[in-house]
Design a protein around this motif. Structure first.
Motif, PDB file in Angstrom:
ATOM      1  N   VAL A  14     -34.635 -16.027  41.381  1.00  0.00           N
ATOM      2  CA  VAL A  14     -34.090 -17.109  40.109  1.00  0.00           C
ATOM      3  C   VAL A  14     -32.717 -17.669  40.353  1.00  0.00           C
ATOM      4  O   VAL A  14     -32.068 -18.823  40.147  1.00  0.00           O
ATOM      5  N   SER A  15     -31.790 -16.527  40.662  1.00  0.00           N
ATOM      6  CA  SER A  15     -30.284 -17.131  40.704  1.00  0.00           C
ATOM      7  C   SER A  15     -30.537 -17.193  42.401  1.00  0.00           C
ATOM      8  O   SER A  15     -29.634 -18.478  42.356  1.00  0.00           O
ATOM      9  N   THR A  16     -31.161 -16.932  43.131  1.00  0.00           N
ATOM     10  CA  THR A  16     -30.652 -17.787  44.194  1.00  0.00           C
ATOM     11  C   THR A  16     -31.294 -19.513  43.896  1.00  0.00           C
ATOM     12  O   THR A  16     -30.565 -20.444  44.882  1.00  0.00           O
ATOM     13  N   THR A  17     -32.697 -19.547  44.010  1.00  0.00           N
ATOM     14  CA  THR A  17     -33.111 -21.000  43.545  1.00  0.00           C
ATOM     15  C   THR A  17     -32.438 -21.675  42.467  1.00  0.00           C
ATOM     16  O   THR A  17     -31.799 -23.362  42.517  1.00  0.00           O
ATOM     17  N   PHE A  18     -32.577 -21.206  41.295  1.00  0.00           N
ATOM     18  CA  PHE A  18     -31.999 -21.941  39.768  1.00  0.00           C
ATOM     19  C   PHE A  18     -30.661 -22.370  39.875  1.00  0.00           C
ATOM     20  O   PHE A  18     -29.918 -23.099  39.712  1.00  0.00           O
ATOM     21  N   GLY A  19     -29.789 -21.056  39.980  1.00  0.00           N
ATOM     22  CA  GLY A  19     -28.240 -20.735  40.266  1.00  0.00           C
ATOM     23  C   GLY A  19     -28.387 -20.974  41.357  1.00  0.00           C
ATOM     24  O   GLY A  19     -26.709 -22.162  40.824  1.00  0.00           O
ATOM     25  N   MET A  20     -28.144 -21.572  41.649  1.00  0.00           N
ATOM     26  CA  MET A  20     -27.510 -21.487  43.328  1.00  0.00           C
ATOM     27  C   MET A  20     -28.177 -23.344  43.112  1.00  0.00           C
ATOM     28  O   MET A  20     -26.306 -24.237  43.332  1.00  0.00           O
ATOM     29  N   ALA A  21     -28.475 -23.925  43.043  1.00  0.00           N
ATOM     30  CA  ALA A  21     -28.962 -25.465  42.488  1.00  0.00           C
ATOM     31  C   ALA A  21     -28.076 -25.994  41.210  1.00  0.00           C
ATOM     32  O   ALA A  21     -27.114 -27.075  41.245  1.00  0.00           O
ATOM     33  N   MET A  22     -27.379 -24.839  40.464  1.00  0.00           N
ATOM     34  CA  MET A  22     -26.535 -25.763  39.080  1.00  0.00           C
ATOM     35  C   MET A  22     -25.589 -25.397  39.680  1.00  0.00           C
ATOM     36  O   MET A  22     -24.925 -25.802  39.466  1.00  0.00           O
ATOM     37  N   LEU A  23     -25.221 -24.339  40.676  1.00  0.00           N
ATOM     38  CA  LEU A  23     -23.760 -24.022  40.744  1.00  0.00           C
ATOM     39  C   LEU A  23     -23.476 -25.409  42.036  1.00  0.00           C
ATOM     40  O   LEU A  23     -22.518 -25.999  41.716  1.00  0.00           O
ATOM     41  N   ALA A  24     -24.022 -26.193  43.037  1.00  0.00           N
ATOM     42  CA  ALA A  24     -24.344 -27.331  43.173  1.00  0.00           C
ATOM     43  C   ALA A  24     -24.043 -28.689  43.217  1.00  0.00           C
ATOM     44  O   ALA A  24     -23.175 -29.472  43.346  1.00  0.00           O
ATOM     45  N   LEU A  25     -25.163 -28.045  41.788  1.00  0.00           N
ATOM     46  CA  LEU A  25     -24.939 -29.189  41.015  1.00  0.00           C
ATOM     47  C   LEU A  25     -23.591 -29.496  39.951  1.00  0.00           C
ATOM     48  O   LEU A  25     -22.957 -30.463  39.788  1.00  0.00           O
ATOM     49  N   GLY A  26     -23.336 -28.215  39.729  1.00  0.00           N
ATOM     50  CA  GLY A  26     -21.678 -28.322  39.199  1.00  0.00           C
ATOM     51  C   GLY A  26     -20.284 -28.750  40.850  1.00  0.00           C
ATOM     52  O   GLY A  26     -19.631 -29.596  39.162  1.00  0.00           O
ATOM     53  N   LEU A  67     -32.603 -20.051  52.328  1.00  0.00           N
ATOM     54  CA  LEU A  67     -31.390 -20.215  52.371  1.00  0.00           C
ATOM     55  C   LEU A  67     -31.092 -21.439  52.199  1.00  0.00           C
ATOM     56  O   LEU A  67     -29.993 -21.676  52.261  1.00  0.00           O
ATOM     57  N   ALA A  68     -32.012 -22.462  52.705  1.00  0.00           N
ATOM     58  CA  ALA A  68     -32.119 -24.509  51.855  1.00  0.00           C
ATOM     59  C   ALA A  68     -31.095 -24.378  51.167  1.00  0.00           C
ATOM     60  O   ALA A  68     -30.165 -24.543  50.358  1.00  0.00           O
ATOM     61  N   PHE A  69     -31.595 -23.615  49.466  1.00  0.00           N
ATOM     62  CA  PHE A  69     -31.203 -23.280  48.423  1.00  0.00           C
ATOM     63  C   PHE A  69     -29.179 -22.994  48.660  1.00  0.00           C
ATOM     64  O   PHE A  69     -28.446 -23.761  48.328  1.00  0.00           O
ATOM     65  N   SER A  70     -29.360 -21.988  49.017  1.00  0.00           N
ATOM     66  CA  SER A  70     -27.788 -21.321  49.214  1.00  0.00           C
ATOM     67  C   SER A  70     -27.378 -22.001  50.259  1.00  0.00           C
ATOM     68  O   SER A  70     -25.809 -22.207  49.916  1.00  0.00           O
ATOM     69  N   LEU A  71     -27.317 -22.543  51.454  1.00  0.00           N
ATOM     70  CA  LEU A  71     -26.727 -23.509  52.143  1.00  0.00           C
ATOM     71  C   LEU A  71     -25.648 -24.972  51.732  1.00  0.00           C
ATOM     72  O   LEU A  71     -25.057 -25.379  51.475  1.00  0.00           O
ATOM     73  N   SER A  72     -26.970 -25.802  50.640  1.00  0.00           N
ATOM     74  CA  SER A  72     -26.326 -26.519  50.220  1.00  0.00           C
ATOM     75  C   SER A  72     -25.604 -25.831  49.120  1.00  0.00           C
ATOM     76  O   SER A  72     -24.693 -27.323  48.914  1.00  0.00           O
ATOM     77  N   ALA A  73     -26.015 -25.164  48.727  1.00  0.00           N
ATOM     78  CA  ALA A  73     -25.141 -24.721  47.283  1.00  0.00           C
ATOM     79  C   ALA A  73     -23.124 -24.716  47.727  1.00  0.00           C
ATOM     80  O   ALA A  73     -22.043 -25.352  47.290  1.00  0.00           O
ATOM     81  N   ILE A  74     -23.562 -23.651  48.511  1.00  0.00           N
ATOM     82  CA  ILE A  74     -22.136 -23.345  49.300  1.00  0.00           C
ATOM     83  C   ILE A  74     -21.407 -24.473  50.254  1.00  0.00           C
ATOM     84  O   ILE A  74     -20.050 -24.878  50.280  1.00  0.00           O
ATOM     85  N   GLY A  75     -22.078 -24.883  50.733  1.00  0.00           N
ATOM     86  CA  GLY A  75     -21.337 -26.289  51.147  1.00  0.00           C
ATOM     87  C   GLY A  75     -21.012 -27.497  50.352  1.00  0.00           C
ATOM     88  O   GLY A  75     -19.866 -28.103  50.639  1.00  0.00           O
ATOM     89  N   SER A  76     -21.733 -27.982  49.611  1.00  0.00           N
ATOM     90  CA  SER A  76     -21.487 -28.952  48.743  1.00  0.00           C
ATOM     91  C   SER A  76     -19.620 -28.321  47.607  1.00  0.00           C
ATOM     92  O   SER A  76     -19.353 -28.519  47.328  1.00  0.00           O
TER      93      SER A  76
END
Length: 136
Positions: A14-26, A67-76
């Motif tokens: 959940v933290s990797t999918t939802f959390g990272m998506a929210m991080l990227a959104l922020g 990995l795709a979720f993590s990379l998109s969030a960290i990259g943004s």
């Protein structure tokens, strides 16, 4: 003990999918704010749920999708912090990427990698949160 491991696996997912998506959104919030943050939260929740069901059907895709979720969030986060010259945010995102790439099994210099991962993750999230507060 098995219940704790299952709960940890679920919360990690959940933290990797939802959390990272929210991080990227922020980090993708425009300067004047998001017109409707609810849409972003719904999109992140939908992406998390879709990933969960895809992983249930095709477990071999789980690592790649996470990995795709993590990379998109960290990259943004790195991109936005770099543009804003918030170097502590860049360092936090880089720290998360480094500890994530180390993995969690085995030891490094006698220290369990799982400990390095969790302490590095906590420090990286702290730095990113501080940077996000400055961007908003």
């Amino acid at each position: 003990m098995r219940k704790v491991a299952k709960a940890h696996d679920l919360l990690t997912f959940v933290s990797t999918t939802f959390g990272m998506a929210m991080l990227a959104l922020g980090y993708m919030v425009p300067p004047n704010g998001f017109p409707d943050l609810k849409i972003g939260v719904i999109a992140a929740a939908a992406a998390s749920a879709a990933t969960y069901f895809i992983c249930k059907q095709k477990p071999n895709l789980k690592d790649g999708l996470l990995l795709a979720f993590s990379l998109s969030a960290i990259g943004s986060a790195i991109f936005k912090c770099f543009l804003a010259q918030l170097w502590h945010g860049v360092a936090g995102a880089a720290l998360i990427a480094v500890v994530g790439s180390l993995g969690t099994t085995g030891k490094t210099q006698g220290i369990p990698k799982v400990d390095i991962f969790h302490y590095g993750l906590a420090a990286g999230v702290f730095l990113l949160t501080k940077a996000m507060a400055e961007i908003w």
